[in-house]
Design an enzyme around this catalytic site. Sequence first.
Site, PDB file in Angstrom:
ATOM      1  N   ASP A   2       0.884  -0.988  -0.160  1.00 22.97           N
ATOM      2  CA  ASP A   2      -0.031  -0.117   0.052  1.00 22.97           C
ATOM      3  C   ASP A   2       0.929   1.512   0.053  1.00 22.97           C
ATOM      4  OD1 ASP A   2      -2.352   1.356  -0.010  1.00 22.97           O
ATOM      5  OD2 ASP A   2      -2.765   1.126   2.151  1.00 22.97           O
ATOM      6  N   ASN A  50     -10.914  -3.261  -5.786  1.00 15.05           N
ATOM      7  CA  ASN A  50      -9.981  -1.989  -6.427  1.00 15.05           C
ATOM      8  C   ASN A  50     -10.718  -2.047  -7.844  1.00 15.05           C
ATOM      9  OD1 ASN A  50      -6.637  -3.204  -5.262  1.00 15.05           O
ATOM     10  ND2 ASN A  50      -7.820  -1.675  -4.736  1.00 15.05           N
TER      11      ASN A  50
HETATM   12  C1  IPE Z   1      -1.307  -0.051  -3.406  1.00 11.90           C
HETATM   13  O1  IPE Z   1      -1.106   1.435  -3.615  1.00 11.90           O
HETATM   14  C2  IPE Z   1      -1.541  -0.514  -5.003  1.00 11.90           C
HETATM   15  C3  IPE Z   1      -2.902  -1.271  -5.078  1.00 11.90           C
HETATM   16  C4  IPE Z   1      -3.930  -1.405  -4.356  1.00 11.90           C
HETATM   17  C5  IPE Z   1      -3.082  -1.711  -6.606  1.00 11.90           C
HETATM   18  P1  IPE Z   1      -2.293   2.347  -3.463  1.00 11.90           P
HETATM   19  O2  IPE Z   1      -2.727   2.762  -4.909  1.00 11.90           O
HETATM   20  O3  IPE Z   1      -3.509   1.913  -2.711  1.00 11.90           O
HETATM   21  O4  IPE Z   1      -1.736   3.703  -3.149  1.00 11.90           O
HETATM   22  P2  IPE Z   1      -2.479   4.838  -2.080  1.00 11.90           P
HETATM   23  O5  IPE Z   1      -3.242   4.090  -0.908  1.00 11.90           O
HETATM   24  O6  IPE Z   1      -3.472   5.458  -3.020  1.00 11.90           O
HETATM   25  O7  IPE Z   1      -1.234   5.553  -1.467  1.00 11.90           O
HETATM   26 MG    MG Z   2      -4.241   2.129  -0.754  1.00 13.56          MG
END
Ligand code: IPE
Ligand code: MG
Length: 229
Positions: A2, A50
């Site tokens: 994350d 996601n």
């Molecule tokens: C993690 O980073 C990657 C995935 C979930 C694909 P994020 O995209 O969640 O990054 P933040 O939480 O917005 O900083």
């Molecule tokens: Mg994230």
Amino acid sequence: MDGNGRWAAQRSLPRTSGHTAAEATVIDVIEAARAAGVEWLSLYAFSTENWSRPSGEVDFLMHLVRRVVRKHAPLLHARGIRCRFLGVSDARIPAPLAQDFADLMTLTGANRGMTLTVAFDHGGRSDIVEAARSLIRAGVPAEALDEQVFAAHLPFPDTPDVDLVIRTSGEQRISNFMLWQVAYAEWMFPPVLWPDFRATHFAECVHTYQQRDRRFGGVAPHANGDLRP
Ligand code: IPE
Ligand code: MG
């Protein structure tokens, strides 16, 4: 894994740059885990939730993961790593990516080094619902159902319970990750954003884990006032 978006925002870059930067950490952590003697490593790459991200970001992630899988397949195989993909694998995953996942699993399926599980299109609740469906289809009577029987119907039932979960970026949530398997996991929430996370951070987490006293709801043998016979 994350913090990719925040890593990019800190640099006034688009969120996708954070995902691109994540690749180096993935490779670093795989190597660090092998060096530490970890036999099972799971990376949570994409959750069933996601899909709700903007379609441009989802498309970017699909292409990026495809590129990373293809690029590193020979290295993973050469290291004796067995690769698996844990997820719904529904029609939303582009067919060429699904094929790359299948190819990598076939290529590395007989390897006996570390097992690398990439949770992609994964949701812990979805796994549990699928296990329930599988039990019903198999006609398992209610009286025959116990935790062991249930767990045998989860995907990849040979996967041991999770010992340690590391969630980077300081967020303190489970976010639907392997809900059944994390029942007695130790948790760590390093504040480091995933693209900045390195082998040294991983080693620190392993060291901290080794200091933890895991009692699984019992009493440590050396605990004061231990009343067990
Ligand atoms: C993690 O980073 C990657 C995935 C979930 C694909 P994020 O995209 O969640 O990054 P933040 O939480 O917005 O900083
Ligand atoms: Mg994230």
